[in-house]
Scaffold this motif. Structure first.
Motif, PDB file in Angstrom:
ATOM      1  N   ALA A 218      42.390  86.114 -71.900  1.00 50.39           N
ATOM      2  CA  ALA A 218      43.753  85.725 -71.518  1.00 50.39           C
ATOM      3  C   ALA A 218      43.720  84.847 -70.277  1.00 50.39           C
ATOM      4  N   ARG A 219      42.911  85.224 -69.308  1.00 49.77           N
ATOM      5  CA  ARG A 219      42.809  84.459 -68.063  1.00 49.77           C
ATOM      6  C   ARG A 219      42.223  83.066 -68.321  1.00 49.77           C
ATOM      7  N   ARG A 220      41.228  82.997 -69.227  1.00 46.73           N
ATOM      8  CA  ARG A 220      40.547  81.717 -69.473  1.00 46.73           C
ATOM      9  C   ARG A 220      41.418  80.711 -70.206  1.00 46.73           C
ATOM     10  N   ASP A 232      59.508 105.521 -72.292  1.00 42.64           N
ATOM     11  CA  ASP A 232      59.512 106.958 -72.568  1.00 42.64           C
ATOM     12  C   ASP A 232      60.000 107.290 -73.971  1.00 42.64           C
ATOM     13  N   LYS A 233      60.763 106.347 -74.578  1.00 42.38           N
ATOM     14  CA  LYS A 233      61.266 106.562 -75.930  1.00 42.38           C
ATOM     15  C   LYS A 233      60.357 105.932 -76.987  1.00 42.38           C
ATOM     16  N   LYS A 234      59.158 105.497 -76.573  1.00 40.95           N
ATOM     17  CA  LYS A 234      58.168 104.890 -77.468  1.00 40.95           C
ATOM     18  C   LYS A 234      58.640 103.538 -78.016  1.00 40.95           C
ATOM     19  N   ILE A 235      59.443 102.843 -77.239  1.00 38.63           N
ATOM     20  CA  ILE A 235      59.909 101.505 -77.622  1.00 38.63           C
ATOM     21  C   ILE A 235      59.092 100.471 -76.861  1.00 38.63           C
ATOM     22  N   GLY A 236      58.566  99.476 -77.564  1.00 36.12           N
ATOM     23  CA  GLY A 236      57.814  98.413 -76.919  1.00 36.12           C
ATOM     24  C   GLY A 236      58.733  97.516 -76.100  1.00 36.12           C
ATOM     25  N   ARG A 237      58.390  97.347 -74.827  1.00 31.69           N
ATOM     26  CA  ARG A 237      59.214  96.549 -73.918  1.00 31.69           C
ATOM     27  C   ARG A 237      58.356  95.476 -73.240  1.00 31.69           C
ATOM     28  N   LEU A 238      59.005  94.369 -72.910  1.00 30.91           N
ATOM     29  CA  LEU A 238      58.352  93.341 -72.108  1.00 30.91           C
ATOM     30  C   LEU A 238      58.486  93.741 -70.642  1.00 30.91           C
ATOM     31  N   VAL A 239      57.358  93.965 -69.988  1.00 27.67           N
ATOM     32  CA  VAL A 239      57.355  94.375 -68.581  1.00 27.67           C
ATOM     33  C   VAL A 239      57.375  93.160 -67.662  1.00 27.67           C
ATOM     34  N   GLU A 240      56.547  92.177 -68.005  1.00 28.77           N
ATOM     35  CA  GLU A 240      56.429  91.007 -67.137  1.00 28.77           C
ATOM     36  C   GLU A 240      56.010  89.795 -67.963  1.00 28.77           C
ATOM     37  N   TYR A 241      56.578  88.659 -67.630  1.00 29.24           N
ATOM     38  CA  TYR A 241      56.249  87.393 -68.304  1.00 29.24           C
ATOM     39  C   TYR A 241      56.166  86.325 -67.226  1.00 29.24           C
ATOM     40  N   ALA A 242      54.991  85.707 -67.103  1.00 32.78           N
ATOM     41  CA  ALA A 242      54.791  84.775 -66.002  1.00 32.78           C
ATOM     42  C   ALA A 242      53.604  83.867 -66.310  1.00 32.78           C
ATOM     43  N   PRO A 243      53.475  82.774 -65.551  1.00 40.78           N
ATOM     44  CA  PRO A 243      52.247  81.982 -65.673  1.00 40.78           C
ATOM     45  C   PRO A 243      51.034  82.873 -65.463  1.00 40.78           C
ATOM     46  N   THR A 244      50.022  82.718 -66.297  1.00 41.60           N
ATOM     47  CA  THR A 244      48.853  83.600 -66.244  1.00 41.60           C
ATOM     48  C   THR A 244      48.205  83.594 -64.866  1.00 41.60           C
ATOM     49  N   SER A 245      48.097  82.418 -64.256  1.00 42.83           N
ATOM     50  CA  SER A 245      47.464  82.330 -62.941  1.00 42.83           C
ATOM     51  C   SER A 245      48.198  83.172 -61.912  1.00 42.83           C
ATOM     52  N   GLU A 246      49.529  83.258 -62.022  1.00 43.76           N
ATOM     53  CA  GLU A 246      50.299  84.078 -61.094  1.00 43.76           C
ATOM     54  C   GLU A 246      50.184  85.559 -61.429  1.00 43.76           C
ATOM     55  N   MET A 247      50.308  85.884 -62.736  1.00 42.30           N
ATOM     56  CA  MET A 247      50.292  87.295 -63.122  1.00 42.30           C
ATOM     57  C   MET A 247      48.979  87.966 -62.751  1.00 42.30           C
ATOM     58  N   PHE A 248      47.872  87.258 -62.930  1.00 35.93           N
ATOM     59  CA  PHE A 248      46.574  87.885 -62.697  1.00 35.93           C
ATOM     60  C   PHE A 248      46.199  87.923 -61.219  1.00 35.93           C
ATOM     61  N   ILE A 249      46.890  87.139 -60.390  1.00 35.59           N
ATOM     62  CA  ILE A 249      46.614  87.157 -58.953  1.00 35.59           C
ATOM     63  C   ILE A 249      47.677  87.948 -58.196  1.00 35.59           C
ATOM     64  N   ASP A 258      48.099  97.542 -62.611  1.00 32.56           N
ATOM     65  CA  ASP A 258      47.236  98.635 -63.056  1.00 32.56           C
ATOM     66  C   ASP A 258      46.532  98.286 -64.363  1.00 32.56           C
ATOM     67  N   TYR A 259      47.248  97.621 -65.265  1.00 32.87           N
ATOM     68  CA  TYR A 259      46.665  97.304 -66.575  1.00 32.87           C
ATOM     69  C   TYR A 259      45.593  96.228 -66.451  1.00 32.87           C
ATOM     70  N   ILE A 260      45.923  95.118 -65.815  1.00 30.36           N
ATOM     71  CA  ILE A 260      44.952  94.012 -65.780  1.00 30.36           C
ATOM     72  C   ILE A 260      43.748  94.335 -64.892  1.00 30.36           C
ATOM     73  N   SER A 261      43.905  95.305 -63.986  1.00 29.61           N
ATOM     74  CA  SER A 261      42.771  95.713 -63.144  1.00 29.61           C
ATOM     75  C   SER A 261      41.927  96.790 -63.809  1.00 29.61           C
ATOM     76  N   GLY A 262      42.382  97.269 -64.990  1.00 28.34           N
ATOM     77  CA  GLY A 262      41.597  98.247 -65.738  1.00 28.34           C
ATOM     78  C   GLY A 262      41.810  99.685 -65.319  1.00 28.34           C
ATOM     79  N   ARG A 263      42.872  99.945 -64.533  1.00 31.82           N
ATOM     80  CA  ARG A 263      43.108 101.321 -64.100  1.00 31.82           C
ATOM     81  C   ARG A 263      43.664 102.205 -65.206  1.00 31.82           C
ATOM     82  N   TYR A 264      44.249 101.566 -66.234  1.00 29.59           N
ATOM     83  CA  TYR A 264      44.633 102.310 -67.438  1.00 29.59           C
ATOM     84  C   TYR A 264      44.759 101.333 -68.573  1.00 29.59           C
TER      85      TYR A 264
END
Length: 265
Positions: A218-220, A232-249, A258-264
């Motif tokens: 994704a980063r590449r 909590d209701k098992k519904i898929g939600r969009l948490v964040e949408y942004a330019p990849t360079s910004e989201m990963f930094i 937490d997700y992109i750093s591998g904590r879960y």
């Protein structure tokens, strides 16, 4: 793409407007609202089961094939809603092609894999079909590898070649959007690199939307990333949408970090 271009909306290929997806009584995706720029690569990321593939299949109405499916809201492609009753779904799937996780070459020759769809769309002239085959295979870097064996079964190709053939098959009907569902997960590192390089080249002309569990991929390759989770209701939600360079930094949501750093996940 500059921020000004994106904000103006002039280069937006797809818009999701209050999209909800149901499988029977199961509310699978909830209240999706975001825009996809033209000629860009969008990565959909998130833990297993959060609805990434369901979201991808919304763009060419592949979910319609599942009994009990209901979609609320709309997805706008080129200023036209794709969920209207008068939508030509065959034409939509010509405009929005799909490449699956594992190469699904047809049990026929390499040449027939490329030309079957154009034939179905009315192309009968042999010279034109040959030109389509050469152009499509050249776009994915396969022409020089297969030009002398076009009549051989496609299953005889290496796995990476088969996946590039599937991409070429999608390109043969001149789509505008290419969907790729974990399309590198079954490939070795060298083949993965070839497909990623191909994505970057194709993005000059096509809008590409990928689902991937590979954060480095994704980063590449992606310009924008959409991070999804289930609530909590098992519904898929969009948490964040942004330019990849910004989201990963500098992710804005701690769950994204937490997700992109591998904590879960």
């Amino acid at each position: 793409m500059s921020d000004t271009q994106q904000e103006s909306g002039k280069n937006i290929k797809i818009k999701l407007q209050s999209v909800n997806l149901y499988y029977g009584t199961n509310h699978a995706l909830g209240d999706l609202n975001f825009e996809i720029p033209a000629c860009s690569i969008i990565a959909i990321i998130g833990p297993s089961g959060c609805g990434k593939s369901s979201l991808l299949r919304l763009f060419n109405r592949m979910n319609d094939l599942i009994p009990g499916t209901k979609v609320e809201g709309d997805i706008i492609l080129n200023d036209s809603g794709i969920y209207g009753k008068d939508t030509d779904v065959v034409l939509l799937r010509q405009k929005v092609g799909m490449v699956f996780q594992k190469p699904n070459v047809f049990p026929m020759s390499i040449y027939a894999n490329i030309t079957t769809a154009p034939r179905r769309h009315g192309v009968k002239n042999k010279k034109q079909l040959a030109a389509i085959a050469e152009h499509s295979l050249t776009q994915v870097g396969l022409w020089d590898e297969v030009k002398d064996i076009l009549n051989r079964p496609a299953q005889g190709l290496a796995t990476g070649q088969q996946q590039r053939l599937c991409i070429a098959r999608s390109l043969a009907v001149e789509p505008e959007v290419i969907l790729m569902d974990e399309s590198c997960s079954a490939l070795d590192p060298e083949s993965t690199m070839e497909v990623e390089e191909l994505m970057l080249e194709l993005a000059a002309k096509y809008t590409i939307i990928i689902v991937t569990h590979n954060m480095e991929q994704a980063r590449r390759v992606s310009d924008m990333s959409a991070f999804m989770m289930i609530d909590d209701k098992k519904i898929g939600r969009l948490v964040e949408y942004a330019p990849t360079s910004e989201m990963f930094i500098r992710p804005k949501d701690v769950r994204t970090e937490d997700y992109i750093s591998g904590r879960y996940g």
